[in-house]
Motif scaffolding. Structure first.
Motif, PDB file in Angstrom:
ATOM      1  N   ASN A   7       0.827  -1.220   0.000  1.00  0.00           N
ATOM      2  CA  ASN A   7       0.000   0.000   0.000  1.00  0.00           C
ATOM      3  C   ASN A   7       0.857   1.264   0.000  1.00  0.00           C
ATOM      4  N   ASN A   8       1.929   1.246  -0.788  1.00  0.00           N
ATOM      5  CA  ASN A   8       2.854   2.379  -0.928  1.00  0.00           C
ATOM      6  C   ASN A   8       3.520   2.769   0.389  1.00  0.00           C
ATOM      7  N   ILE A   9       3.657   1.817   1.292  1.00  0.00           N
ATOM      8  CA  ILE A   9       4.379   2.025   2.553  1.00  0.00           C
ATOM      9  C   ILE A   9       5.514   1.022   2.604  1.00  0.00           C
ATOM     10  N   ASN A  10       6.703   1.486   2.944  1.00  0.00           N
ATOM     11  CA  ASN A  10       7.859   0.617   3.106  1.00  0.00           C
ATOM     12  C   ASN A  10       7.804   0.020   4.510  1.00  0.00           C
ATOM     13  N   TRP A  11       7.759  -1.307   4.582  1.00  0.00           N
ATOM     14  CA  TRP A  11       7.678  -2.019   5.849  1.00  0.00           C
ATOM     15  C   TRP A  11       8.941  -2.830   6.071  1.00  0.00           C
ATOM     16  N   VAL A  12       9.280  -3.057   7.350  1.00  0.00           N
ATOM     17  CA  VAL A  12      10.389  -3.929   7.696  1.00  0.00           C
ATOM     18  C   VAL A  12       9.935  -4.829   8.846  1.00  0.00           C
ATOM     19  N   SER A  13      10.335  -6.090   8.754  1.00  0.00           N
ATOM     20  CA  SER A  13      10.128  -7.048   9.834  1.00  0.00           C
ATOM     21  C   SER A  13      11.500  -7.367  10.408  1.00  0.00           C
ATOM     22  N   LEU A  14      11.639  -7.212  11.694  1.00  0.00           N
ATOM     23  CA  LEU A  14      12.940  -7.383  12.321  1.00  0.00           C
ATOM     24  C   LEU A  14      13.178  -8.826  12.735  1.00  0.00           C
ATOM     25  N   TYR A  49       4.015  13.186   4.413  1.00  0.00           N
ATOM     26  CA  TYR A  49       3.779  11.764   4.676  1.00  0.00           C
ATOM     27  C   TYR A  49       2.620  11.701   5.647  1.00  0.00           C
ATOM     28  N   MET A  50       1.517  11.085   5.195  1.00  0.00           N
ATOM     29  CA  MET A  50       0.335  11.025   6.034  1.00  0.00           C
ATOM     30  C   MET A  50      -0.389   9.713   5.753  1.00  0.00           C
ATOM     31  N   LEU A  51      -0.776   9.028   6.815  1.00  0.00           N
ATOM     32  CA  LEU A  51      -1.543   7.801   6.701  1.00  0.00           C
ATOM     33  C   LEU A  51      -2.942   8.039   7.251  1.00  0.00           C
ATOM     34  N   ASP A  52      -3.812   7.050   7.087  1.00  0.00           N
ATOM     35  CA  ASP A  52      -5.180   7.178   7.598  1.00  0.00           C
ATOM     36  C   ASP A  52      -5.235   7.127   9.122  1.00  0.00           C
ATOM     37  N   VAL A  53      -4.196   6.553   9.730  1.00  0.00           N
ATOM     38  CA  VAL A  53      -4.134   6.445  11.187  1.00  0.00           C
ATOM     39  C   VAL A  53      -2.841   7.101  11.670  1.00  0.00           C
ATOM     40  N   PRO A  54      -2.795   7.556  12.914  1.00  0.00           N
ATOM     41  CA  PRO A  54      -1.550   8.122  13.438  1.00  0.00           C
ATOM     42  C   PRO A  54      -0.434   7.069  13.469  1.00  0.00           C
ATOM     43  N   ILE A  55       0.808   7.537  13.386  1.00  0.00           N
ATOM     44  CA  ILE A  55       1.969   6.655  13.483  1.00  0.00           C
ATOM     45  C   ILE A  55       2.794   7.052  14.704  1.00  0.00           C
ATOM     46  N   THR A  56       3.397   6.054  15.338  1.00  0.00           N
ATOM     47  CA  THR A  56       4.155   6.280  16.563  1.00  0.00           C
ATOM     48  C   THR A  56       5.616   5.945  16.332  1.00  0.00           C
ATOM     49  N   TYR A  57       6.484   6.901  16.607  1.00  0.00           N
ATOM     50  CA  TYR A  57       7.921   6.671  16.460  1.00  0.00           C
ATOM     51  C   TYR A  57       8.386   5.708  17.543  1.00  0.00           C
ATOM     52  N   LYS A  58       9.065   4.622  17.123  1.00  0.00           N
ATOM     53  CA  LYS A  58       9.526   3.595  18.062  1.00  0.00           C
ATOM     54  C   LYS A  58      11.025   3.642  18.304  1.00  0.00           C
ATOM     55  N   GLY A  59      11.804   4.106  17.318  1.00  0.00           N
ATOM     56  CA  GLY A  59      13.252   4.136  17.445  1.00  0.00           C
ATOM     57  C   GLY A  59      13.887   4.010  16.076  1.00  0.00           C
ATOM     58  N   ASP A  70      -0.883   1.575  13.777  1.00  0.00           N
ATOM     59  CA  ASP A  70      -2.093   0.872  14.216  1.00  0.00           C
ATOM     60  C   ASP A  70      -1.786  -0.511  14.799  1.00  0.00           C
ATOM     61  N   GLY A  71      -0.746  -0.594  15.645  1.00  0.00           N
ATOM     62  CA  GLY A  71      -0.411  -1.847  16.302  1.00  0.00           C
ATOM     63  C   GLY A  71       0.465  -2.788  15.501  1.00  0.00           C
ATOM     64  N   SER A  72       1.022  -2.312  14.390  1.00  0.00           N
ATOM     65  CA  SER A  72       1.831  -3.184  13.526  1.00  0.00           C
ATOM     66  C   SER A  72       3.060  -3.753  14.226  1.00  0.00           C
ATOM     67  N   SER A  73       3.611  -3.004  15.192  1.00  0.00           N
ATOM     68  CA  SER A  73       4.820  -3.480  15.865  1.00  0.00           C
ATOM     69  C   SER A  73       4.533  -4.698  16.744  1.00  0.00           C
ATOM     70  N   GLU A  74       3.284  -4.900  17.110  1.00  0.00           N
ATOM     71  CA  GLU A  74       2.931  -6.097  17.876  1.00  0.00           C
ATOM     72  C   GLU A  74       3.138  -7.359  17.047  1.00  0.00           C
ATOM     73  N   GLN A  75       3.071  -7.228  15.726  1.00  0.00           N
ATOM     74  CA  GLN A  75       3.348  -8.340  14.822  1.00  0.00           C
ATOM     75  C   GLN A  75       4.757  -8.235  14.242  1.00  0.00           C
ATOM     76  N   ASN A  76       5.574  -7.363  14.837  1.00  0.00           N
ATOM     77  CA  ASN A  76       6.969  -7.172  14.450  1.00  0.00           C
ATOM     78  C   ASN A  76       7.129  -6.529  13.068  1.00  0.00           C
ATOM     79  N   TRP A  77       6.179  -5.721  12.650  1.00  0.00           N
ATOM     80  CA  TRP A  77       6.275  -4.959  11.405  1.00  0.00           C
ATOM     81  C   TRP A  77       6.305  -3.478  11.739  1.00  0.00           C
ATOM     82  N   TYR A  78       7.198  -2.762  11.053  1.00  0.00           N
ATOM     83  CA  TYR A  78       7.364  -1.327  11.274  1.00  0.00           C
ATOM     84  C   TYR A  78       7.375  -0.607   9.935  1.00  0.00           C
ATOM     85  N   ALA A  79       6.704   0.532   9.878  1.00  0.00           N
ATOM     86  CA  ALA A  79       6.836   1.410   8.717  1.00  0.00           C
ATOM     87  C   ALA A  79       8.192   2.107   8.829  1.00  0.00           C
TER      88      ALA A  79
END
Length: 103
Positions: A7-14, A49-59, A70-79
């Motif tokens: 969806n035009n977002i770059n994701w990374v799984s750690l 850069y704007m998404l439909d939901v707020p984004i939270t900086y994690k590090g 929207d909780g993506s880091s709980e599944q180990n995915w980060y924008a």
């Protein structure tokens, strides 16, 4: 580390060897700490850069800024946005295509 463009977002799984540094970054004159929530980044519509939901900086890892969407880091995915300097970030929008986000 695994990369994905969805969806035009770059994701990374750690992976286990990847360590997020919970460090701030400079955005303009503001220091942005982990936990900071954005509704948008940038000031002009062309460079925003704007998404439909707020984004939270994690590090960060190196020059990659990692965000929970929207909780993506709980599944180990980060924008991911790439840090260039205090006034410029890069977002990947398509294979081999990036655009700048200006403060």
């Amino acid at each position: 580390m695994k990369y994905c463009l969805h969806n035009n977002i770059n994701w990374v799984s750690l992976e286990a060897i990847d360590v997020i540094k919970e460090e701030p970054f400079l955005w303009g004159e503001a220091q942005i700490d982990p936990g900071h929530v954005f509704k948008k980044l940038g000031t002009k519509s062309r460079t925003m850069y704007m998404l439909d939901v707020p984004i939270t900086y994690k590090g960060k890892i190196d020059d990659m800024l990692l965000f929970d969407v929207d909780g993506s880091s709980e599944q180990n995915w980060y924008a991911v946005l790439f840090y260039v300097n205090k006034d410029t970030l890069l977002a990947r929008s398509k294979d081999n295509a990036f655009y700048d986000i200006k403060r």
